[in-house]
Enzyme design. Structure first.
Site, PDB file in Angstrom:
ATOM      1  N   HIS A   1       0.807  -1.238  -0.029  1.00  0.00           N
ATOM      2  CA  HIS A   1       0.025   0.007   0.067  1.00  0.00           C
ATOM      3  C   HIS A   1       0.858   0.975  -0.262  1.00  0.00           C
ATOM      4  CE1 HIS A   1      -3.102   2.828   1.268  1.00  0.00           C
ATOM      5  NE2 HIS A   1      -3.940   2.114   0.734  1.00  0.00           N
TER       6      HIS A   1
ATOM      7  N   GLU B   1      -8.150  -4.860  -0.432  1.00  0.00           N
ATOM      8  CA  GLU B   1      -8.662  -5.762  -1.393  1.00  0.00           C
ATOM      9  C   GLU B   1      -8.662  -7.127  -1.406  1.00  0.00           C
ATOM     10  OE1 GLU B   1      -8.223  -3.875  -5.056  1.00  0.00           O
ATOM     11  OE2 GLU B   1      -8.705  -2.157  -4.111  1.00  0.00           O
TER      12      GLU B   1
HETATM   13  C1  LIG Z   1      -0.443  -0.768  -3.688  1.00  0.00           C
HETATM   14  C2  LIG Z   1       0.744  -0.442  -4.486  1.00  0.00           C
HETATM   15  C3  LIG Z   1       0.533   0.196  -5.909  1.00  0.00           C
HETATM   16  C4  LIG Z   1       1.596   0.532  -3.648  1.00  0.00           C
HETATM   17  O1  LIG Z   1       2.731   0.630  -4.115  1.00  0.00           O
HETATM   18  P1  LIG Z   1       3.919   1.416  -3.306  1.00  0.00           P
HETATM   19  O2  LIG Z   1       3.626   1.734  -1.931  1.00  0.00           O
HETATM   20  O3  LIG Z   1       4.130   2.902  -4.125  1.00  0.00           O
HETATM   21  O4  LIG Z   1       5.123   0.538  -3.505  1.00  0.00           O
HETATM   22  P2  LIG Z   1       6.207   0.526  -4.783  1.00  0.00           P
HETATM   23  O5  LIG Z   1       5.310   0.308  -5.997  1.00  0.00           O
HETATM   24  O6  LIG Z   1       7.136   1.559  -4.589  1.00  0.00           O
HETATM   25  O7  LIG Z   1       6.997  -0.783  -4.232  1.00  0.00           O
HETATM   26  C5  LIG Z   1       8.086  -0.852  -3.372  1.00  0.00           C
HETATM   27  C6  LIG Z   1       8.674  -2.116  -3.705  1.00  0.00           C
HETATM   28  O8  LIG Z   1       7.888  -3.179  -3.284  1.00  0.00           O
HETATM   29  C7  LIG Z   1       7.563  -4.208  -4.313  1.00  0.00           C
HETATM   30  N1  LIG Z   1       5.962  -4.358  -3.999  1.00  0.00           N
HETATM   31  C8  LIG Z   1       5.007  -3.669  -3.760  1.00  0.00           C
HETATM   32  N2  LIG Z   1       4.128  -4.208  -3.437  1.00  0.00           N
HETATM   33  C9  LIG Z   1       4.090  -5.484  -4.064  1.00  0.00           C
HETATM   34  C10 LIG Z   1       3.323  -6.560  -4.088  1.00  0.00           C
HETATM   35  N3  LIG Z   1       2.180  -6.454  -3.999  1.00  0.00           N
HETATM   36  N4  LIG Z   1       3.877  -7.588  -4.512  1.00  0.00           N
HETATM   37  C11 LIG Z   1       5.333  -7.672  -4.813  1.00  0.00           C
HETATM   38  N5  LIG Z   1       5.906  -6.899  -4.593  1.00  0.00           N
HETATM   39  C12 LIG Z   1       5.792  -5.550  -4.194  1.00  0.00           C
HETATM   40  C13 LIG Z   1       7.770  -3.318  -5.610  1.00  0.00           C
HETATM   41  O9  LIG Z   1       7.916  -4.283  -6.699  1.00  0.00           O
HETATM   42  C14 LIG Z   1       9.004  -2.510  -5.136  1.00  0.00           C
HETATM   43  O10 LIG Z   1      10.227  -3.428  -5.442  1.00  0.00           O
HETATM   44  P3  LIG Z   1      11.403  -2.725  -6.250  1.00  0.00           P
HETATM   45  O11 LIG Z   1      11.638  -1.418  -5.399  1.00  0.00           O
HETATM   46  O12 LIG Z   1      12.259  -3.911  -6.047  1.00  0.00           O
HETATM   47  O13 LIG Z   1      10.731  -2.759  -7.623  1.00  0.00           O
HETATM   48  C15 LIG Z   1       1.601  -1.929  -4.609  1.00  0.00           C
HETATM   49  O14 LIG Z   1       1.861  -2.455  -3.395  1.00  0.00           O
HETATM   50  C16 LIG Z   1       0.851  -2.815  -5.477  1.00  0.00           C
HETATM   51  O15 LIG Z   1       1.027  -2.841  -6.692  1.00  0.00           O
HETATM   52  N6  LIG Z   1       0.221  -3.881  -4.670  1.00  0.00           N
HETATM   53  C17 LIG Z   1      -0.494  -5.016  -5.330  1.00  0.00           C
HETATM   54  C18 LIG Z   1      -1.682  -4.447  -6.028  1.00  0.00           C
HETATM   55  C19 LIG Z   1      -2.776  -4.469  -5.143  1.00  0.00           C
HETATM   56  O16 LIG Z   1      -2.978  -4.942  -4.146  1.00  0.00           O
HETATM   57  N7  LIG Z   1      -3.458  -3.039  -5.115  1.00  0.00           N
HETATM   58  C20 LIG Z   1      -4.566  -2.738  -4.408  1.00  0.00           C
HETATM   59  C21 LIG Z   1      -4.018  -1.649  -3.313  1.00  0.00           C
HETATM   60  S1  LIG Z   1      -5.179  -0.953  -2.157  1.00  0.00           S
END
Ligand SMILES: CC(C)(COP(=O)(O)OP(=O)(O)OC[C@H]1O[C@@H](n2cnc3c(N)ncnc32)[C@H](O)[C@@H]1OP(=O)(O)O)[C@@H](O)C(=O)NCCC(=O)NCCS
Length: 380
Positions: free
Chosen positions: A266, A321
């Site tokens: 998140h 979710e």
């Molecule tokens: C929700 C989300 C977009 C938040 O992103 P964020 O906090 O900006 O995190 P980042 O995108 O900066 O990710 C940071 C690191 O953690 C990893 N990561 C984050 N969420 C992950 C997940 N669900 N599965 C695997 N790796 C994940 C990223 O790949 C990244 O690694 P890297 O630096 O080696 O590339 C992300 O966690 C995600 O895509 N989750 C899956 C989709 C989901 O469940 N969405 C509903 C959200 S309520």
């Protein structure tokens, strides 16, 4: 016009446009307003509405009471709000839409058409917020029936909002457990700080535009997959995992392929999302819970362990979710209705933010770094 909007273009490529001010892409970390509505404490995994914990509100409240709390600040657990009528012009608009229109498009169109049927003078009022929040479930239910070749069902004023929505969707009253489960989902979806759609609603309101325009803009904003999310992808992933024994191998394989595990991570929460915790309890208590819920619970443990091993630098926990998926599927919604159901639930928060913005309004109009060509002559 401020100095910044006429900044010397020769300085335009600097990070702050030459104005000595910080720039944060996506406004990440920028404080863009004040609110007394919801508090998202991502470090500790806490969410409160007007100070009340989300878990307590789910256990002891209803969506209508929570909406009223957000609008007025008063906690009245007996507060009821029935679904509202769909004006003839809106129904005609819904009938004119293609049957394969996306439910989010239909909902956004319905709210826009609803705004055209009424006078919505500035400043927005609690009555306007109530009327719009009551209208939208009827509109979505009507569209869902029309696209299936069935006639819309009139609102039943004796039913509370979420039960009324299910009644109008299915043509029969849901059992108490089903209504309660969707009500809980609506409560956790009601409000979440300055997320993109709420911010969009506040921007629209800040121009002294009306509440229907603000909510139509918010629905359009939530339609994007980065915001509206897709609990249906959780369902897809679990079906690919298949069984708890295969979980570790499948999850590691997905991470190796650079895929993200749906329902984890998140932008704000570093701790377990309190909404996921509340919805897990709801899902487990449902009579109609999907048969893959057991699998989801087993896979969650493995996923948390694997994510901690792969990303020791970043806390990646379960998000809302993951457990929204079994609740929405369990109450009988088809996956393509999930984002629109999320939008219905967020009406309380959007409209409360509209009221809050209007109460101490300042036009939202940030500056931008100009990074285009320096001033020059048109070619001859
Ligand atoms: C929700 C989300 C977009 C938040 O992103 P964020 O906090 O900006 O995190 P980042 O995108 O900066 O990710 C940071 C690191 O953690 C990893 N990561 C984050 N969420 C992950 C997940 N669900 N599965 C695997 N790796 C994940 C990223 O790949 C990244 O690694 P890297 O630096 O080696 O590339 C992300 O966690 C995600 O895509 N989750 C899956 C989709 C989901 O469940 N969405 C509903 C959200 S309520």
């Amino acid at each position: 016009m401020s100095d910044a909007t006429t900044a010397d273009p020769s300085a335009a490529s600097t990070a702050d446009g030459g104005a000595g001010r910080p720039y944060s892409p996506g406004l990440e970390g920028v404080i863009a307003g004040e609110t007394a509505l919801g508090n998202v404490d991502g470090e500790r995994g806490r969410l409160t509405y007007r100070g009340y914990r989300i878990g307590d509100l789910v256990e002891r409240g209803t969506y209508s009471a929570v909406a009223n709390l957000l609008w007025t600040g008063d906690w009245d657990p007996a507060y009821r709000l029935a679904t509202g009528p769909v004006p003839e012009a809106v129904m005609a608009t819904l009938r004119a839409l293609p049957r394969d229109a996306k439910p989010m498009d239909a909902l956004r169109t319905a709210v826009s058409a609803w705004g055209a049927t009424r006078d919505l003078p500035w400043p927005p009022t609690v009555d306007q917020a109530r009327a719009l929040t009551a209208f939208s479930p009827s509109a979505l239910a009507a569209f869902a029936r029309l696209r299936a070749g069935r006639e819309p069902v009139e609102p039943n004023p004796s039913l509370d909002l979420v039960e009324g929505f299910l009644y109008q969707l299915n043509g029969s009253r849901p059992d108490a457990g089903t209504a309660r489960a969707l009500d809980a989902y609506f409560i956790v979806g009601a409000e979440h700080g300055f997320n993109a759609s709420t911010f969009a609603a506040r921007v629209v309101t800040s121009t002294r535009s009306d509440i229907a325009s603000a909510v139509a803009g918010a629905i359009g904003t939530m339609k994007g997959p980065l915001h509206g999310g897709a609990p249906s992808e959780v369902v897809d992933q679990l079906s690919q995992v298949g069984s708890p024994e295969r979980a570790e191998e499948w999850l590691l394989g997905a991470l190796d392929r650079g895929e993200r595990l749906m329902g984890f991570g998140h932008r704000v929460y570093r701790a377990y999302d309190p909404r996921a915790a509340a919805l897990r309890k709801v899902a487990e208590a449902m009579d109609n819970r999907p048969d893959w819920l057991e699998l989801a619970i087993a896979v969650e443990d493995v996923a948390l362990r694997v994510l901690a091993e792969r990303h020791p630098e970043r806390a990646l926990k379960t998000n809302v979710e993951y457990y929204a998926a079994p609740v929405l599927q369990g109450v009988g919604l088809t996956p393509d209705l999930f984002p629109a159901a999320f939008s219905l639930s967020r009406h309380a928060g959007w409209t409360a933010h509209v009221l809050e913005q209007a109460a101490s309004n300042r036009l939202i109009r940030p500056d931008v770094n100009y990074v285009g060509p320096a001033e020059r002559d048109l070619p001859d």
